[in-house]
Design an enzyme around this catalytic site. Structure first.
Site, PDB file in Angstrom:
ATOM      1  N   ARG A   1       6.624   4.637   5.762  1.00 32.17           N
ATOM      2  CA  ARG A   1       6.724   5.091   4.379  1.00 32.17           C
ATOM      3  C   ARG A   1       7.533   4.152   3.491  1.00 32.17           C
ATOM      4  O   ARG A   1       7.592   4.343   2.279  1.00 32.17           O
ATOM      5  CB  ARG A   1       7.407   6.460   4.332  1.00 32.17           C
ATOM      6  CG  ARG A   1       6.521   7.542   4.837  1.00 32.17           C
ATOM      7  CD  ARG A   1       7.278   8.819   4.998  1.00 32.17           C
ATOM      8  NE  ARG A   1       6.333   9.901   5.063  1.00 32.17           N
ATOM      9  CZ  ARG A   1       6.007  10.670   4.023  1.00 32.17           C
ATOM     10  NH1 ARG A   1       6.583  10.509   2.868  1.00 32.17           N
ATOM     11  NH2 ARG A   1       5.107  11.610   4.162  1.00 32.17           N
TER      12      ARG A   1
ATOM     13  N   TRP B   1      11.554   3.122   0.125  1.00 34.72           N
ATOM     14  CA  TRP B   1      10.639   2.251  -0.612  1.00 34.72           C
ATOM     15  C   TRP B   1      11.164   2.290  -2.041  1.00 34.72           C
ATOM     16  O   TRP B   1      11.114   3.325  -2.705  1.00 34.72           O
ATOM     17  CB  TRP B   1       9.208   2.781  -0.551  1.00 34.72           C
ATOM     18  CG  TRP B   1       8.226   1.855  -1.176  1.00 34.72           C
ATOM     19  CD1 TRP B   1       7.630   0.768  -0.594  1.00 34.72           C
ATOM     20  CD2 TRP B   1       7.719   1.913  -2.512  1.00 34.72           C
ATOM     21  NE1 TRP B   1       6.790   0.152  -1.484  1.00 34.72           N
ATOM     22  CE2 TRP B   1       6.826   0.832  -2.669  1.00 34.72           C
ATOM     23  CE3 TRP B   1       7.928   2.763  -3.595  1.00 34.72           C
ATOM     24  CZ2 TRP B   1       6.138   0.583  -3.854  1.00 34.72           C
ATOM     25  CZ3 TRP B   1       7.256   2.513  -4.772  1.00 34.72           C
ATOM     26  CH2 TRP B   1       6.369   1.436  -4.892  1.00 34.72           C
TER      27      TRP B   1
ATOM     28  N   ASN C   1      13.006  11.776  -1.432  1.00 31.32           N
ATOM     29  CA  ASN C   1      11.728  11.088  -1.542  1.00 31.32           C
ATOM     30  C   ASN C   1      11.077  11.594  -2.813  1.00 31.32           C
ATOM     31  O   ASN C   1      10.877  12.791  -2.966  1.00 31.32           O
ATOM     32  CB  ASN C   1      10.860  11.428  -0.315  1.00 31.32           C
ATOM     33  CG  ASN C   1       9.413  11.004  -0.496  1.00 31.32           C
ATOM     34  OD1 ASN C   1       9.132  10.047  -1.215  1.00 31.32           O
ATOM     35  ND2 ASN C   1       8.504  11.698   0.153  1.00 31.32           N
ATOM     36  N   GLY C   2      10.744  10.666  -3.731  1.00 33.41           N
ATOM     37  CA  GLY C   2      10.126  11.082  -4.986  1.00 33.41           C
ATOM     38  C   GLY C   2      10.766  10.345  -6.138  1.00 33.41           C
ATOM     39  O   GLY C   2      11.435   9.323  -5.946  1.00 33.41           O
TER      40      GLY C   2
ATOM     41  N   LYS D   1      -7.624  -6.287   1.581  1.00 36.10           N
ATOM     42  CA  LYS D   1      -7.005  -6.426   2.913  1.00 36.10           C
ATOM     43  C   LYS D   1      -6.324  -7.772   3.023  1.00 36.10           C
ATOM     44  O   LYS D   1      -5.195  -7.875   3.488  1.00 36.10           O
ATOM     45  CB  LYS D   1      -8.120  -6.298   3.954  1.00 36.10           C
ATOM     46  CG  LYS D   1      -7.831  -5.585   5.193  1.00 36.10           C
ATOM     47  CD  LYS D   1      -7.920  -4.095   5.183  1.00 36.10           C
ATOM     48  CE  LYS D   1      -7.161  -3.385   4.109  1.00 36.10           C
ATOM     49  NZ  LYS D   1      -7.433  -1.969   4.036  1.00 36.10           N
TER      50      LYS D   1
ATOM     51  N   HIS E   1     -20.939 -14.975 -14.868  1.00 42.70           N
ATOM     52  CA  HIS E   1     -20.455 -14.459 -16.155  1.00 42.70           C
ATOM     53  C   HIS E   1     -18.967 -14.740 -16.351  1.00 42.70           C
ATOM     54  O   HIS E   1     -18.327 -14.102 -17.173  1.00 42.70           O
ATOM     55  CB  HIS E   1     -20.754 -12.959 -16.257  1.00 42.70           C
ATOM     56  CG  HIS E   1     -22.214 -12.666 -16.193  1.00 42.70           C
ATOM     57  ND1 HIS E   1     -23.084 -12.977 -17.213  1.00 42.70           N
ATOM     58  CD2 HIS E   1     -22.985 -12.155 -15.203  1.00 42.70           C
ATOM     59  CE1 HIS E   1     -24.324 -12.646 -16.863  1.00 42.70           C
ATOM     60  NE2 HIS E   1     -24.277 -12.154 -15.638  1.00 42.70           N
TER      61      HIS E   1
ATOM     62  N   LYS F   1       3.016   2.968   3.511  1.00 45.09           N
ATOM     63  CA  LYS F   1       1.784   3.593   3.985  1.00 45.09           C
ATOM     64  C   LYS F   1       1.428   4.849   3.197  1.00 45.09           C
ATOM     65  O   LYS F   1       0.274   5.155   3.001  1.00 45.09           O
ATOM     66  CB  LYS F   1       1.971   3.944   5.472  1.00 45.09           C
ATOM     67  CG  LYS F   1       0.751   4.499   6.146  1.00 45.09           C
ATOM     68  CD  LYS F   1      -0.224   3.408   6.489  1.00 45.09           C
ATOM     69  CE  LYS F   1      -1.487   3.935   7.117  1.00 45.09           C
ATOM     70  NZ  LYS F   1      -2.613   3.014   6.886  1.00 45.09           N
TER      71      LYS F   1
END
Ligand code: F6R
Length: 606
Positions: free
Chosen positions: A27, A74, A98-99, A482, A501, A601
């Site tokens: 996370r 994170w 978390n938040g 990826k 284009h 993740k």
């Protein structure tokens, strides 16, 4: 994003917290920290970077105590520094979060006016200081936590640990998931059941707005309106193998290799041996639907993009696709007689969840296509379609993508049948081709040594382009995503016909161009676009089958030969070269494949 955990244990909490954080590191891994109570006093250790740094710190500066909370970060507000790492604490209370607290500036000002100063740039510190303020006014821990929660705007999963309260953790959830774990004479709390996997298999999922008071005797829960509630305790099946690399160098490598097995599993859950399709109740009445809305983020969005071709071409069913972060604020009309499908590996992506909530009461049916069946998105949907990929740890999604495609392929087939769009022979061909896919994916994995060799060459590039037409266009987008997320090489994808284009101006001999082109109805067009690239000195890596390679002519820089596949389902197979090229390019560059920089993740903030 961010993982939180809490332990009221019978043994030392620090090792349990660190091990639970290890299962939550997917996370976020910008910093980690824990706080424990040692003889009633709060102690705290925090370290920048991966969890291993916190573990090292704890060797030299251990923390004693059987009650504790922990966090893996994170970063949202403030850089990845020790000062910004959680827990945030005063001598009276420690908090992990978390938040995002959206009104944190106003709260900081309010606290500043009352003499508080700040040691971090985070939104979370305001929660700790606010709680400290209410405790200082003489409120009990629970009253103080309630006062704090009433003042928070935004999203949170929070755990509070209080000075002198060895048998108490207060946990609260609004917008971010939280699971309570029941032990014997012990209680736990974590961002998900995986975090608690080694501690207990008896889990209670908190609902939106819940506040839980944990003691070693159990959990008391109050709902958003402050009424006491009972939430079910479920026994979760926890697969002991789930975070084992099974001999592979990276989780991503393991997850790529697992695809033949998990795809066969997913297929067997939806396609019966007699060729009929089975959906969980209450199913979907495709004959009476006028439109599908497919919403997701990132890789899941590209799965939606592939599915749009399938539903429209096979079933004649119009499909709108969008990324959740745009959809949720655009206020799009959701037509009557529509079903809205939300794709999410984690089932916790904040934007996708918000898009789902937007569709409530508008779409006829809300459908979750998820890997984590206990997730918020699953729990708020009318119909849950599990993708059966098994736990995916690598931050770059691989097997979840192909399993999403497998489930969507089955749905498209079901839609085509329900809407009377298939002849018997077409139907039989598509079913046989779908059944062949896990085996073909197994064969496709044989390109790995070639992908490794080519990956070493791609690793020298600064920019890489991906091209695809029709059903291969979303695969080109997925290939570029990826590659950039794990190798940090700039990669873009274009629909092959769009090249002239504008993007063709980027072509020169330093830019590898990866063309995904099975021998299908658009192959000749793809070859023309490829020739246009080569005529300008571009180095083409052609990913095609034997027929395609034969007809493509000479002059390509590199080739990857794929097994022959029914063109309709080709996206499922061509995910493999996209994944292997990204993986081996990243390995050649020496990046952190499973935990690439700046990513997490589970994206539970918007
Ligand atoms: C890319 C990747 C992300 C996720 C996205 C949505 O490899 O994994 O783009 O697809 O963050 O996540 P979920 O599917 O959990 O909603």
């Amino acid at each position: 994003m961010c993982g939180i955990v809490g332990v009221l244990g019978r043994h030392e909490a620090a090792p349990l917290l660190v091990s639970a954080l290890g299962r939550l590191e997917y996370r976020g891994y910008d910093s980690a920290g824990i706080a424990t109570l040692d003889e009633g006093r709060l102690g705290r250790r925090r370290a920048v970077g991966k969890l291993v740094n916190l573990s090292d710190l704890l060797v030299h500066e251990p923390l004693r105590g059987k009650s504790g909370i922990g966090h893996t970060r994170w970063a949202t507000h403030g850089a990845a520094t020790e000062g910004n790492a959680h827990p945030h604490a005063t001598p009276r209370v420690a908090v992990v979060h978390n938040g995002i607290i959206e009104n944190f500036r106003a709260l900081r000002d309010w606290l500043g006016e009352r003499g508080y100063s700040f040691a971090s740039e985070t939104d979370t510190e305001t929660v700790a200081l606010l709680c400290d303020h209410y405790l200082g006014e003489g409120l009990s821990p629970r009253e103080a936590a309630q006062q704090v929660l009433a003042r928070l705007e935004g999203a949170y999963a929070l755990c509070f640990l209080f000075e002198g309260e060895e048998d108490l953790i207060i946990a609260a959830r609004k917008g971010s998931p939280l699971a309570v774990g029941h032990g014997t004479g012990e209680m736990f709390v974590g961002s998900d059941a995986i975090a608690l996997g080694d501690l207990t298999d008896r889990i209670t999922y908190l609902e939106e707005g819940d506040l839980a008071v944990l003691t070693r005797a159990g959990a008391e829960i109050w709902d958003e309106g402050g009424a006491p509630v009972q939430r079910a305790v479920r026994t979760i099946r926890l697969d002991a193998q789930r975070i084992d690399k099974a001999g592979h160098r990276h989780f991503m490598a393991k997850e790529i290799a697992e695809q033949p097995v998990v795809l066969a599993e997913a297929l067997s859950r939806y396609l019966r041996p007699d060729g009929s399709l089975t959906l969980p109740e209450p199913g979907l009445d495709f004959a009476n639907l006028d439109r599908l809305v497919l919403i997701a983020c990132g890789t899941g969005h590209y799965a939606c993009h592939v599915a749009k071709y399938w539903f429209e071409q096979l079933a004649g069913l119009p499909v709108d696709i969008d990324v959740a972060s745009e959809f949720r604020y655009r206020e799009p009309p959701v037509p009557a007689r529509s079903a809205a499908l939300f794709l999410s590996q984690s089932g916790e992506t904040a934007d996708t969840l918000a898009a789902l909530r937007y569709c409530k009461g508008k779409a006829d049916r809300l459908v979750a296509v998820v890997n984590v069946t206990e997730s918020s998105i699953a729990r708020e949907s009318d119909l849950v379609l599990p993708i059966h990929a098994g736990v995916e740890i690598g931050v770059a999604s691989t097997k979840a993508f192909t399993c999403q495609l497998m489930v969507l392929a089955c749905l498209a087939l079901e839609a085509a049948r329900a809407r009377g769009r298939l002849t018997g022979s077409e139907d039989a061909r598509l079913v046989a081709a779908l059944r062949a896919l896990p085996g073909l994916v197994h064969q496709a994995l044989d390109i790995e040594p070639e992908a490794e060799r080519i990956g070493r060459k791609l690793a020298e590039a600064r920019d890489i382009l991906f091209l695809g037409r029709g059903r291969m266009y979303p695969l080109a987008l997925e290939g570029a995503l990826k590659l950039k997320e794990i190798s940090y090489i700039h990669a873009e994808a274009y629909a092959s016909g769009e090249l002239k284009h504008g993007p063709i101006a980027l072509i020169d001999d330093s830019v590898p161009v990866i063309v995904l082109a099975p021998h299908d109805e658009l192959f000749d067009k793809s070859v023309s676009n490829m020739q246009e690239v080569m005529a300008r000195g571009g180095r083409v890596l052609l990913v095609s089958d034997r027929k395609g390679a034969e007809e493509a002519g000479t002059g390509v820089w590199e080739e990857l030969a794929m097994p022959q596949v029914d063109p309709v389902w080709a996206p499922l197979l061509y995910a493999i070269p996209a994944q292997l090229l990204a993986y081996h390019t990243a390995v050649a560059k020496g990046t952190d494949v499973d935990q690439p920089r700046n990513l997490a993740k589970s994206v539970t903030v918007e």
